[in-house]
Enzyme design. Structure first.
Site, PDB file in Angstrom:
ATOM      1  N   CYS A 382      32.560   3.967   0.124  1.00 19.65           N
ATOM      2  CA  CYS A 382      33.594   3.056   0.612  1.00 19.65           C
ATOM      3  C   CYS A 382      34.716   2.917  -0.420  1.00 19.65           C
ATOM      4  CB  CYS A 382      33.000   1.712   1.015  1.00 19.65           C
ATOM      5  SG  CYS A 382      34.067   0.900   2.225  1.00 19.65           S
ATOM      6  N   HIS A 508      29.126   3.327   4.740  1.00 20.30           N
ATOM      7  CA  HIS A 508      28.071   2.845   3.833  1.00 20.30           C
ATOM      8  C   HIS A 508      26.711   3.432   4.233  1.00 20.30           C
ATOM      9  CE1 HIS A 508      30.266  -0.436   1.754  1.00 20.30           C
ATOM     10  NE2 HIS A 508      30.997  -0.450   2.860  1.00 20.30           N
ATOM     11  N   GLU A 510      24.043   3.403   2.656  1.00 19.25           N
ATOM     12  CA  GLU A 510      22.915   2.605   2.132  1.00 19.25           C
ATOM     13  C   GLU A 510      22.328   1.664   3.188  1.00 19.25           C
ATOM     14  OE1 GLU A 510      26.065   2.281   1.341  1.00 19.25           O
ATOM     15  OE2 GLU A 510      26.646   0.207   0.916  1.00 19.25           O
TER      16      GLU A 510
HETATM   17  N1  GLN Z   1      38.496  -2.613  -0.301  1.00 20.10           N
HETATM   18  C1  GLN Z   1      38.354  -1.408   0.426  1.00 20.10           C
HETATM   19  C2  GLN Z   1      38.837  -1.552   1.859  1.00 20.10           C
HETATM   20  O1  GLN Z   1      39.020  -2.631   2.340  1.00 20.10           O
HETATM   21  C3  GLN Z   1      36.917  -0.918   0.397  1.00 20.10           C
HETATM   22  C4  GLN Z   1      35.986  -1.803   1.143  1.00 20.10           C
HETATM   23  C5  GLN Z   1      34.543  -1.587   0.756  1.00 20.10           C
HETATM   24  O2  GLN Z   1      34.250  -0.925  -0.214  1.00 20.10           O
HETATM   25  N2  GLN Z   1      33.610  -2.164   1.492  1.00 20.10           N
HETATM   26  O3  GLN Z   1      39.020  -0.565   2.544  1.00 20.10           O
END
Ligand code: GLN
Length: 534
Positions: A382, A508, A510
């Site tokens: 992410c 994600h 995970e």
């Molecule tokens: N801050 C980044 C976004 O909003 C990544 C978000 C995250 O890692 N969950 O896209």
């Protein structure tokens, strides 16, 4: 409808969630269909707005629900796919009650905690229980008995006992702390007695007491608790410190908790066999590893391991598959910025997980650079995917000021930005992209090798993404986007050509990792770390 309530007394952090999950696992292993609900007595609508430093990670469900991390434990232990309705908060309950009141649904009555709030709590629990189709639903009451916030929930639980039948349909499990004091190491049962008395004063007599203690409970402590708390001795369960949380179901199995519950609730197991062989093998591979790798986790919430709980679990799952212990070095991104070589010295892999905001991001870029330049296996998730992309843009494409518009809205090279009209499904109406989405994986990629399928579903929680204007240039220097959204416009996976393992994903992985079915990307990192260590 059958419900098992799990409450906690004396102090918080007794591993109630693990106890609830473990009971679920044992019932499930006998072919009983289980589901689980977490009650959080705070006023937030959901965990989406909560700081991971206070509450640990925000866990994301398939439907985009941003929920308490205990739902992650339920999904991992019981192999469930839950929805946001399985996390009930005071905020959700009060919001419905107030909305009903405004619609005039209470017909001029005075709206009160009893019966209006308690009815709404009962309605939510029974609706979820019915819709889940489970034989038995485990309901974990967050907080500690005696907290002001928990009162309406305990009262609702008591009423459900009355409504559904206390004999065989509703069971109360109370988890407490048994401290060991003094030089002779005596187990102290008094706090448990007080806590049970408190529960009884609210009309709830526990059926099972789970005593959290550093050691297994002695027979004396067991019978003392049984006598003072008025439960049979075989309903006093001991949960001593375990080498791994995954050991807890095995420990409970030895004390025949599931049999007690099945008997007491007249549940009909599909099998008299308790098939725990898979679980036993899984735990054995965790607690008796024959090799070890060390992976640096570079983030800004590294002082609280719970902020990254699902990553730690995914590494446990991936490590178990190789009988490899994955040691995590929590590296604060600010330290990496000042001294990348020192902070990351000797690690076999680096992960940059998700996150929000600017703080710490330059240290994450430094970590990605260090891993890329030194051939150290790297996984970005992410925010980590965005960081890897920024790093390559700056250092390989020479766009020195490239960054995300999240960190600098006026950057000349917004390689990460907010795209078009993404519509999220948050309660706040914000444009966060949340929940499970299909990712298409390209032929001949490392991602395809790891996933073994060219179309997968993974969970998301982000607002920003790779700016399409930079894709061709990034791919021309070897940063290939081998996973894309179904429509092809969103970049989901990046993998770097000519590096032993440098991968990242916008989603994600995970959150989908399970015992026996590790996240393919975490598995990829662990395997690459093993090769690196050799
Ligand atoms: N801050 C980044 C976004 O909003 C990544 C978000 C995250 O890692 N969950 O896209």
């Amino acid at each position: 409808m059958k419900l098992i309530f799990v409450s906690g007394g004396v102090i918080s952090g007794l591993g109630k969630g693990i106890t609830a999950s473990s009971i679920g696992r044992l019932l499930e292993s006998r072919g009983i269909r289980v589901s689980a609900i977490k009650i959080d007595p705070y006023l937030n609508i959901d965990a989406g707005t909560m700081n991971p430093y206070e509450h640990g990670e925000v866990y994301v469900l398939d439907d985009g629900g941003e929920v308490d991390l205990d739902l992650g434990n339920y999904e991992r232990f019981m192999d469930l796919h839950l929805t946001r309705d399985h996390n009930i908060t005071t905020g959700k309950v009060y919001r419905s009650v107030i909305e009903n009141e405004r619609r005039g649904e209470y017909l001029g009555k005075t709206v009160q905690i009893i019966p209006h709030v308690t009815d709404e709590i009962k309605r939510r629990i029974t609706t979820v229980a019915r819709e889940s189709g489970a034989d038995v639903v485990i309901v974990e009451l967050g907080g500690t008995v005696g907290d002001m916030e928990s009162m309406p929930f305990l009262e609702s639980a008591r009423q459900l006992g009355r409504d559904l039948g206390r004999e065989e349909n509703v069971l109360f499990v109370h988890t407490t702390l048994i401290p060991i004091m003094g030089s002779v190491g005596e187990e102290k049962t008094k706090p448990t007695q007080h806590s049970v008395r408190e529960l009884m004063s609210m009309g709830i007599r526990p059926d099972i007491i789970v005593g959290r203690c550093s050691e297994p409970l002695s027979p004396t402590a067991r019978s003392k608790i049984a006598m003072f708390c008025d439960v049979p001795e075989d309903a006093v369960i001991s949960t001593p410190d375990a080498r791994s949380i995954y050991e807890v179901p095995l420990n409970l199995e030895r004390q025949e908790v599931a049999d007690y519950i099945i008997d007491r609730m007249r549940l009909r197991p599909l099998t008299s066999r308790r098939d725990m062989s898979f679980w036993e093998g899984f735990v054995d591979r965790i607690v008796n590893p024959d090799r070890e790798v060390e992976i640096a986790l570079v983030g800004k919430y590294t002082a609280l391991a719970d902020s990254y709980l699902s990553h730690l679990e995914a590494f446990t799952h991936a490590g178990a598959a190789r009988r490899c212990r994955v040691r995590i070095r929590f590296a604060d991104s600010d330290d990496v910025l000042t001294d990348p070589a020192g902070t990351l010295s000797g690690v076999h892999g680096v992960i940059v997980p998700g996150g929000f905001g600017t703080r710490g991001t330059e240290g994450m870029v430094a970590a990605a650079r260090y891993a890329r330049e030194n051939g150290i296996p790297f996984l970005g998730v992410c925010l980590g995917f965005q960081i890897a992309t920024i790093e390559i843009c700056r250092d390989v494409l020479g766009l020195e000021d490239a960054t995300s518009t999240e960190f600098d809205p006026d950057t000349p090279d917004p390689v990460i930005c907010i795209m078009g009209e993404q519509k999220g499904i948050t309660d706040m109406g914000a444009t966060m992209r949340l929940g499970a989405q299909t990712v298409s994986i390209s032929e001949g990629s490392m991602a395809l090798e790891l996933y073994g399928e060219d179309s997968v579903s993974e969970r998301h929680r982000h607002r920003y993404e790779v700016n399409p204007e930079y894709i061709d240039r990034l791919e021309s220097v070897g940063w290939h986007f081998t996973g894309r959204s179904e429509c092809g416009t969103r970049m989901e996976i990046g993998e770097l050509e000519g590096h032993p393992f440098f991968m990242a994903s916008q989603f994600h992985p995970e959150f989908r990792s399970r015992p026996g079915r590790p996240s393919p990307l975490h598995q990829g990192l662990v395997d690459a770390a093993l090769r690196h260590s050799e």
